[in-house]
Design a protein around this motif. Sequence first.
Motif, PDB file in Angstrom:
ATOM      1  N   ASN A 374       0.670  -1.365   0.032  1.00  0.00           N
ATOM      2  CA  ASN A 374      -0.165  -0.223  -0.316  1.00  0.00           C
ATOM      3  C   ASN A 374       0.783   0.424  -0.139  1.00  0.00           C
ATOM      4  OD1 ASN A 374      -2.818   0.084  -0.029  1.00  0.00           O
ATOM      5  ND2 ASN A 374      -2.866  -1.470   1.765  1.00  0.00           N
ATOM      6  N   GLY A 375       1.695   1.310   0.522  1.00  0.00           N
ATOM      7  CA  GLY A 375       2.983   1.838   0.936  1.00  0.00           C
ATOM      8  C   GLY A 375       3.362   2.299  -0.268  1.00  0.00           C
ATOM      9  N   ALA A 376       4.305   1.739  -1.155  1.00  0.00           N
ATOM     10  CA  ALA A 376       4.295   2.047  -2.570  1.00  0.00           C
ATOM     11  C   ALA A 376       3.150   2.435  -4.078  1.00  0.00           C
ATOM     12  CB  ALA A 376       5.538   0.739  -2.819  1.00  0.00           C
ATOM     13  N   ALA A 377       2.351   1.435  -3.880  1.00  0.00           N
ATOM     14  CA  ALA A 377       1.244   2.199  -3.837  1.00  0.00           C
ATOM     15  C   ALA A 377       1.227   3.395  -3.551  1.00  0.00           C
ATOM     16  CB  ALA A 377       0.150   1.411  -4.174  1.00  0.00           C
ATOM     17  N   ALA A 378       0.582   3.771  -2.923  1.00  0.00           N
ATOM     18  CA  ALA A 378       0.375   6.102  -2.541  1.00  0.00           C
ATOM     19  C   ALA A 378       2.134   6.382  -2.719  1.00  0.00           C
ATOM     20  CB  ALA A 378       0.860   5.472  -0.733  1.00  0.00           C
ATOM     21  N   GLY A 379       2.820   5.955  -2.613  1.00  0.00           N
ATOM     22  CA  GLY A 379       3.963   6.827  -3.053  1.00  0.00           C
ATOM     23  C   GLY A 379       3.951   6.793  -4.416  1.00  0.00           C
ATOM     24  N   MET A 380       3.689   6.356  -5.214  1.00  0.00           N
ATOM     25  CA  MET A 380       3.392   5.917  -6.555  1.00  0.00           C
ATOM     26  C   MET A 380       1.883   6.772  -7.050  1.00  0.00           C
ATOM     27  SD  MET A 380       3.857   2.210  -7.534  1.00  0.00           S
ATOM     28  CE  MET A 380       3.964   1.865  -9.329  1.00  0.00           C
ATOM     29  N   MET A 381       0.454   6.787  -6.473  1.00  0.00           N
ATOM     30  CA  MET A 381      -0.736   7.437  -6.582  1.00  0.00           C
ATOM     31  C   MET A 381      -0.122   8.585  -6.259  1.00  0.00           C
ATOM     32  SD  MET A 381      -3.783   5.574  -5.010  1.00  0.00           S
ATOM     33  CE  MET A 381      -2.825   4.347  -4.241  1.00  0.00           C
ATOM     34  N   LEU A 382       0.535   9.580  -5.940  1.00  0.00           N
ATOM     35  CA  LEU A 382       1.469  11.491  -5.028  1.00  0.00           C
ATOM     36  C   LEU A 382       1.836  11.345  -6.400  1.00  0.00           C
ATOM     37  CD1 LEU A 382       1.192  10.378  -0.880  1.00  0.00           C
ATOM     38  CD2 LEU A 382      -0.122  11.518  -3.369  1.00  0.00           C
ATOM     39  N   ALA A 383       2.953  10.826  -6.330  1.00  0.00           N
ATOM     40  CA  ALA A 383       3.859  11.751  -7.567  1.00  0.00           C
ATOM     41  C   ALA A 383       2.981  11.896  -8.444  1.00  0.00           C
ATOM     42  CB  ALA A 383       4.966  10.070  -7.542  1.00  0.00           C
ATOM     43  N   ASP A 384       1.964   9.670  -9.187  1.00  0.00           N
ATOM     44  CA  ASP A 384       1.296  10.764 -10.856  1.00  0.00           C
ATOM     45  C   ASP A 384       0.347  12.294 -10.442  1.00  0.00           C
ATOM     46  OD1 ASP A 384       2.841   8.234 -11.828  1.00  0.00           O
ATOM     47  OD2 ASP A 384       0.437   7.185 -11.518  1.00  0.00           O
ATOM     48  N   ARG A 385      -0.182  12.276  -8.739  1.00  0.00           N
ATOM     49  CA  ARG A 385      -0.704  13.509  -8.895  1.00  0.00           C
ATOM     50  C   ARG A 385      -0.027  14.532  -9.781  1.00  0.00           C
ATOM     51  NH1 ARG A 385      -6.254  13.934  -6.496  1.00  0.00           N
ATOM     52  NH2 ARG A 385      -6.201  16.070  -6.672  1.00  0.00           N
ATOM     53  N   ILE A 386       0.851  14.393  -8.654  1.00  0.00           N
ATOM     54  CA  ILE A 386       1.919  16.520  -9.062  1.00  0.00           C
ATOM     55  C   ILE A 386       2.696  16.063 -10.034  1.00  0.00           C
ATOM     56  CG2 ILE A 386       3.865  16.880  -7.702  1.00  0.00           C
ATOM     57  CD1 ILE A 386       2.764  15.951  -4.989  1.00  0.00           C
TER      58      ILE A 386
END
Length: 516
Positions: A374-386
């Motif tokens: 979940n943490g790695a997926a979250a890091g990817m999601m937030l980077a994509d959003r930015i």
Amino acid sequence: MSQEETGSRIPKFAHSYWREFEEIPSFTGLQESLTTDIAIVGGGIAGIVSAYLLAKAGKKIILLDAGKLIDGATGYTTAKITAQHNLLYSEFIETIGAEQAKLYYEANSGGLKFIQETASELGIACDLTVQNAFVYSETELGKQKIEKEAEAYKTLGIDGGLATSEVDLPFDVTAAIVMRNQAQFHPVKFLAGLLREIERLGGIVYEQTRAMKIEKEDRPVIQTENGMRISCNKVIVASHYPINSSDGLYFSKLSVNRSYVIAVRTEAKIPTGVYLSADSPTRSMRAIPTDEGETLLMIGGDGHPAGRSKTNILEHYQNLAHFGEEHFGIKEIPYRWSTQDLATLDKVPYVGTMTASYDHILVATGFNKWGMSNGAAAGMMLADRILGKPNPYAEVFDPTRTKMEKADVEDFIKDNAAVAKAFIVGKLKRTVETADELEADEGGIVKIDGEKTGAYRDENGQLHLVSTTCSHLGCTVKWNDAERSWDCPCHGSRFSYNGDVLDGPAVHPLKKLDAE
Ligand code: FES
């Protein structure tokens, strides 16, 4: 070794095997006010992965940690990387629906794939091995639940299913379900490698820099404990329990659970695969290959709502040791550690903008014990959003989602009722001990001049006194004998024996009192 002997051989001090790795880059504290593109608060897996991806995309980033990097939940995990999250998929189909459940599965599988591919691409030796992940039960009720989960796997097209005969455990199980080609690794080795890469890409990192507050101006501004300010375009709050938690009322929609781990030497065969019991109390198992060439058996579980254990804390470690002795035989217990996990209302993490009204602060929290994927997926999601890239999972994880009506929130409501009770009971509980009664290395709530006071007498006989009123919202903290800390039963803040913050949401220490 008898069960009593086993229990008595629990190490005196908690020590995570992962944190023993010595090549973690270290950084100084922030001593000046700065401006940057993106500021990331929290040096665990979600913060470090998003920092790496943003630095790689050419963004100017600053990563801050209140203490040492990878020393929060990420340094004290069981370090399984799997999308098999106990028996969650049958529950998800009923609560959030099959479509969302499948997206959750894919997001976590994506987190696993990111860790595998990045470790390989950057040449990070992090003991990563592919493993089948099993959930097993020793009861008839558990068997029924596992069979229902196997149906959910079919519905969602998950690679796995019933696999009772494949289980490599030294005791009988009634049923087991497998998810194939999952993994385990050494999280600190992996993230230390990412930190080196962040530095190489020009990212700036500070340790011992506590973010206290984020001002919501046109551009957000982080205020640090030592009075510095970081002005930026976006802030990612990946501090486990989010700072600014009153923003969006996060403390009312996160529950906190504490659980325990021991790593043992045994002459018995260590099972292949990673394991979790569906029964209560939970037991989690995996092998830990060490740098010295031996293999330890990790046993985890015995969790409870944070700050609300019914027994003294050492008993939880003893329960794990008894389980290990019964099934494997224990030669030695070289490590023990514990961690705190946050769960959301519907068990899907909150990843995205922190509140609907201000989109410059993003959050990642509530990984529900499954922080690696979940943490790695979250890091990817937030980077994509930015970076303005579409991400197929953003909506499912959106913290401002309102579609929680179908979610089974009864447990959560019960939990919050217990929080309220802890507040009242804690305030009214009579205190009977005096500080003079405390022996060396003993703590508790005592009465001094008629006032309830938190007291710990250290091994040198020195007394450390603190106020027992939690600096977050005023609940009464409790003594944790195994970690020598003050733990809050309301939202999981933890403080050292002399009052310093160990875990949020609190950002201020407990008031220190003069032992004279
Ligand atoms: Fe909220 Fe202590 S953590 S009152």
